[in-house]
Design an enzyme around this catalytic site. Structure first.
Site, mmCIF file in Angstrom:
data_model
loop_
_atom_site.group_PDB
_atom_site.id
_atom_site.type_symbol
_atom_site.label_atom_id
_atom_site.label_comp_id
_atom_site.label_asym_id
_atom_site.label_seq_id
_atom_site.Cartn_x
_atom_site.Cartn_y
_atom_site.Cartn_z
ATOM 1 N N GLY A 12 11.535 6.759 5.275
ATOM 2 C CA GLY A 12 10.154 6.823 5.726
ATOM 3 C C GLY A 12 9.230 7.307 4.624
ATOM 4 O O GLY A 12 9.657 7.961 3.678
ATOM 5 N N THR A 13 7.964 6.910 4.735
ATOM 6 C CA THR A 13 6.909 7.414 3.849
ATOM 7 C C THR A 13 6.830 6.657 2.520
ATOM 8 O O THR A 13 7.841 6.300 1.928
ATOM 9 C CB THR A 13 7.094 8.912 3.527
ATOM 10 N N THR A 14 5.609 6.459 2.076
ATOM 11 C CA THR A 14 5.339 6.089 0.687
ATOM 12 C C THR A 14 4.141 6.903 0.224
ATOM 13 O O THR A 14 3.079 6.856 0.847
ATOM 14 C CB THR A 14 5.031 4.591 0.537
#
Length: 210
Positions: A12-14
């Protein structure tokens, strides 16, 4: 790093950070996920530490928020005692110390620290074991392989903050297209001699189509 710990950090996440000639740009998506479950679609992963400093968060939310609280406290204390803002390098080293002191039971977080002080713009990546690297551009999270493609194609050493906003937004937008853990919108902040500014939706739309 074990596969289980690495998955907790990378899933998850960038987040993206770019050091420009006249400031630093921090950018991140807004999705918080737990496995294949979208836990929140309006997560603020860019945090203001002081008027001249901010960071992005990847990893465990509670651990990252704890670090943010500690850094805000020390930044405020420095202003009172020294009558001025804490240097960005000092904030990065403090973040490293927090991680290193907890290495036996590590904080599950990966931090991009950016800001503008008397030396100029500065950008650091601090990992969960306390390693500190000064960067010109960097991305973290599960969407980072996709985001790096855009960054490496478009980054220039003479980018202005206005130009870097577009590069950062396009990098995160590309990650949203290809990474299931990234999505639900993009936040972007600019930190320069005028302070910390989180862009409005209208300001972001003026840079790229969202």
């Amino acid at each position: 790093m074990s596969n289980n710990v690495e998955e907790k950090i990378l899933h998850g996440t960038t987040t993206v950070g770019i050091k420009a000639t006249d400031g630093v740009v921090l950018c991140a998506d807004m999705r918080a996920s737990a496995g294949y479950f979208i836990a929140n679609n309006n997560t603020m992963k860019i945090q203001r530490i002081d008027d001249h400093a901010g960071l992005t968060l990847a990893g465990g939310v509670a651990d990252a928020q704890n670090i943010v609280d500690v850094l805000r406290y020390h930044a405020s204390l420095h202003r009172i005692r020294k009558q001025g803002p804490i240097p960005i390098k000092s904030l990065a080293r403090l973040t490293s110390l927090i991680f290193h002191q907890n290495r036996g039971y590590p904080f599950m977080a990966d931090i991009l620290m950016g800001g503008f002080d008397a030396v100029g713009p500065a950008l650091y990546n601090i990992d969960m074991f306390g390693s500190v690297e000064e960067k010109s551009y960097v991305t973290t999270g599960s969407g980072s392989p996709v985001a790096y493609g855009t960054l490496e194609e478009e980054y220039r050493a003479d980018l202005t903050a206005d130009e870097a906003k577009g590069v950062a937004l396009r990098a995160v937008k590309a990650a949203i297209t290809r990474n299931i853990g990234t999505g639900d919108g993009i936040n972007v902040a600019v930190i320069n001699g005028n302070g910390f500014e989180l862009l409005t939706r209208e300001q972001k739309k003026a840079v790229i189509a969202l």
